[in-house]
Write a protein that holds these residues in place. Structure first.
Motif, PDB file in Angstrom:
ATOM      1  N   SER A 160       2.475   7.444  -4.065  1.00 48.27           N
ATOM      2  CA  SER A 160       1.449   6.725  -3.312  1.00 48.27           C
ATOM      3  C   SER A 160       1.822   5.266  -3.105  1.00 48.27           C
ATOM      4  O   SER A 160       1.117   4.531  -2.409  1.00 48.27           O
ATOM      5  N   GLY A 161       2.916   4.821  -3.738  1.00 45.80           N
ATOM      6  CA  GLY A 161       3.327   3.430  -3.632  1.00 45.80           C
ATOM      7  C   GLY A 161       2.846   2.561  -4.767  1.00 45.80           C
ATOM      8  O   GLY A 161       3.100   1.350  -4.782  1.00 45.80           O
ATOM      9  N   ALA A 162       2.159   3.148  -5.748  1.00 49.47           N
ATOM     10  CA  ALA A 162       1.649   2.381  -6.880  1.00 49.47           C
ATOM     11  C   ALA A 162       2.723   2.204  -7.946  1.00 49.47           C
ATOM     12  O   ALA A 162       3.481   3.128  -8.237  1.00 49.47           O
ATOM     13  N   MET A 163       2.772   1.007  -8.551  1.00 44.82           N
ATOM     14  CA  MET A 163       3.738   0.733  -9.607  1.00 44.82           C
ATOM     15  C   MET A 163       3.197   1.187 -10.961  1.00 44.82           C
ATOM     16  O   MET A 163       1.992   1.186 -11.192  1.00 44.82           O
ATOM     17  N   ALA A 164       4.121   1.555 -11.852  1.00 38.92           N
ATOM     18  CA  ALA A 164       3.754   1.937 -13.211  1.00 38.92           C
ATOM     19  C   ALA A 164       4.950   1.715 -14.117  1.00 38.92           C
ATOM     20  O   ALA A 164       6.096   1.605 -13.648  1.00 38.92           O
ATOM     21  N   VAL A 165       4.699   1.626 -15.412  1.00 37.21           N
ATOM     22  CA  VAL A 165       5.762   1.533 -16.410  1.00 37.21           C
ATOM     23  C   VAL A 165       5.756   2.814 -17.228  1.00 37.21           C
ATOM     24  O   VAL A 165       4.711   3.229 -17.733  1.00 37.21           O
ATOM     25  N   LEU A 166       6.927   3.462 -17.344  1.00 39.24           N
ATOM     26  CA  LEU A 166       7.061   4.678 -18.134  1.00 39.24           C
ATOM     27  C   LEU A 166       7.919   4.379 -19.358  1.00 39.24           C
ATOM     28  O   LEU A 166       8.925   3.676 -19.259  1.00 39.24           O
TER      29      LEU A 166
END
Length: 304
Positions: A160-166
């Protein structure tokens, strides 16, 4: 698919020159073969990546990620939709004992950067020719080390274009696989947790591994690197060698005489030559040893 319209719409979202249509992908892969991309987008910021990913999702357009193409075969018919080329994001920095590398940074250069800062843990990467993004995608490894050993976390963009940290268990490490193998995320940057070390000792280890690689691998020819995953308890190269396949050719593609685990572009090979030879090797090894070789190289695109 209206390629002209897609290019026009993308050029409203990202700077001029980032988006090209009907672009040959041969210069962007180590094998130096394959077809064209409908659209090739080469962003240089995370915001540009987000804009392209979001647009592709909203329009239902297939999005393919391409690093430096070291472990990729592109079929002769090329790649439909948008190919997002990450080479423009190649920054590497350090915070204390953590190396932060963008997705398009060369994994080899990242290991050299660690050496310069006297940080140990990335020595195994000194001969892996892919990008950091590609290394995370397949949990790249060599000489007893792998990405899973040193990765602290990854900054990603979802579909969706959302950033996240894994981080931690979210990374789902396996042999030559990770959570990124699902295709649900695009890697923006990686944080490698390393340990302070002695410069001379780190360099000596890297020099030794580089010498081993150069002496054993056919680096003088275009190739996609190691073609097959290591089967349990065996080595793919050994199985191929014992099957008498070294030097076998289909068109311009050849099983390397130097290292049987490599297939080289010996003489203007097409992707069809390469893929045909991969299949021949798999069938021969299966007939002789009853072992199914699984490809490590990623094959993308369409036939002519």
């Amino acid at each position: 698919m209206d390629i002209g319209k897609i290019q026009e719409e993308l050029e409203r979202l990202v700077p001029t020159g980032i988006v090209k249509s009907h672009e040959s992908l041969k210069p962007h892969v180590f094998t130096q073969m394959g077809g064209r991309a409908d659209i090739l987008a080469s962003p240089s910021t995370y915001e540009e990546i987000q804009a392209i990913v979001t647009y592709a999702a909203e329009q239902g357009i297939t999005l393919t990620i391409l690093g430096n193409g070291s472990n990729v075969i592109i079929r002769d018919g090329g790649v439909r939709g948008i190919v997002l080329h990450t080479s423009g994001l190649s920054g590497i920095s350090v915070e204390h004992d953590v190396i932060i590398a963008q997705c398009g940074a060369q994994f080899i250069e990242t290991s050299r950067f660690a050496l310069e800062h006297k940080l140990a843990g990335l020595e195994f990467a000194c001969g892996i020719p892919g990008t950091v993004g590609g290394a995370l995608y397949m949990n790249a490894g060599a000489y007893g080390g792998e990405v899973a050993d040193v990765l602290q976390s990854a900054l990603v963009v979802d579909k969706s274009g959302a950033m996240a940290v894994l981080e931690g268990d979210e990374l789902k490490w396996g042999y030559r696989s990770s959570v990124f193998s699902s295709g649900d995320y695009l890697i923006l940057e990686a944080r490698f947790a390393l340990k302070p070390g002695n410069y001379d000792e780190i360099k000596a280890s890297m020099d030794k591994l580089t010498e081993m690689r150069e002496s054993k691998q056919p680096l003088e020819y275009p190739s996609c690197g190691s073609v097959f995953k290591r089967p349990p308890g065996r080595y793919a190269g050994q199985l191929i060698q014992e099957s008498g396949l070294q030097g076998t050719r289909i068109g311009g593609a050849e099983v390397s005489k130097k290292h049987a685990g490599f297939i080289i572009n010996a003489d203007n090979a097409t992707a069809s030559d390469y893929i045909g030879l991969i299949q021949h090797v798999r069938e021969t090894v299966k007939d002789k040893f009853g072992i199914e070789l699984e490809t490590e190289v990623k094959i993308i695109g369409e036939e002519l």
